[in-house]
Design an enzyme around this catalytic site. Structure first.
Site: not given
Ligand code: BTN
Length: 330
Positions: A125, A190, A328
């Protein structure tokens, strides 16, 4: 990209994480020792962490279980089998999300699933990179066509978080929760992230590519570039966790596909109470970042539309549709 059969065989032998001598490997694969060396080099080029010790041979730094289409399909529930159109397993791909967006343009159907052992340009993201080393984690994308435009599926990503938590609980990962909007957290770190990429008219039909990245095992070197606090399944379930990789993929598909297929009809209201029960931000002191702005306060929860509610230091509750939340210390 597909790995050669020889490289796959070599990986399957090394998958147990035990030492194997060059001579033993050469014998099992019926190739010369120098050919074995070249294959090991190819594995290292893929980013596979190998340990070589004179007199003992070679082993993987961490054991792994390669993805296997038959194993996954055999564990799919009857409903999932009716929803899944195709299960593609790639050895190496740039991004499973990018691939399915391209496939959608070329007419691929709802229920096309793409999984990879390794992504060279995994997307996270907010334009972040998703660290995607070979063979240890899950990188999964699902394509679905919706009748109504992106607005009608606005809460989809929250419902997907619920599906992922359900699958993880089935595997025995209990201390799992959701961090708004759709990060999967465990022990305040995470574990997995969801990226939904939608294309199409704002009010007409659209297609969504739902991407999930889940950490099964990350070595400290592989995780060097990750800016957030992270955790993997191996730290939660112990050293044999890798043995459940195909099983977890099937559990995820069994939970995700029905939610994806039914979301348009059911909407977020069907999932919102369950989402709230997994909310790991509720009651926490946190900061919400929106662009350059930072809002401090206490997280109240989410409203019925999936927006986050934050009580400011004066106790006034405000609702936000987007942003990045950071814990926080209180
Ligand atoms: C995030 O940033 O939290 C979302 C991550 C999403 C990663 C997945 S891996 C499979 C799919 N292909 C990608 O290029 N991204 C998502």
């Amino acid at each position: 990209m597909l790995l050669s059969d020889t490289l796959k065989q070599l990986l399957n032998i090394l998958a147990d994480g035990e030492f194997h001598s060059g001579t033993e490997l050469a014998k099992q694969l019926a190739i010369s020792r120098s050919a074995i060396w070249k294959q090991l080099q190819a594995l290292a080029d893929l980013g596979v962490d190998l340990i070589a010790i004179t007199g003992k041979g070679y082993r993987l730094q961490h054991p792994l279980q390669l993805l296997n289409q038959q194993t996954v399909i055999s564990q799919l529930a009857p409903l999932t089998q009716t929803l899944i159109q195709q299960l593609e397993i790639h050895d190496v791909i740039d991004s499973t999300n990018r691939h399915l967006l391209e496939q959608a343009r070329q007419g691929a159907s709802s229920g096309t699933v793409c999984v990879a052992e390794h992504q060279t340009a995994g997307r996270g993201r907010r334009g972040r990179q998703w660290v995607s080393p070979f063979g240890h984690n899950l990188y999964l994308s699902i394509l679905w066509h919706y009748q109504n435009g992106p607005a009608a599926i606005a809460g989809l990503s929250l419902a997907l978080g619920v599906a992922v938590v359900r699958a993880l609980k089935q595997l025995g990962v209990d201390e799992v929760g959701l961090k708004w909007p759709n990060d999967i957290y465990c022990q305040q770190r995470k574990l997995a992230g969801i990226l939904v990429e939608v294309s199409g008219e704002s009010s007409g039909p659209c297609h969504a590519v739902i991407g999930l990245g889940l950490n099964f095992y990350l070595s400290p070197q592989q995780a060097e570039t990750i800016e957030q606090a992270w955790i993997d399944i191996a730290s939660v379930l112990g050293e044999n966790a890798h043995q459940h990789r195909n099983h977890l993929l099937a559990l995820l598909l069994n939970q995700l596909l029905p939610v994806i297929a039914e979301f348009e009809a059911k909407g977020l209201s069907h999932f919102v109470d369950e989402w709230r029960s997994y909310d790991c931000l509720k009651g926490q002191a946190a900061s919400l970042y929106i662009g350059e702005n930072r809002f401090d306060g206490t997280i109240i929860g989410i409203d019925d539309n999936g927006l986050i509610q934050l009580a400011d230091p004066q106790g006034q509750i405000r609702t936000y549709a987007s942003g990045e939340v950071s814990f926080r210390p209180s």
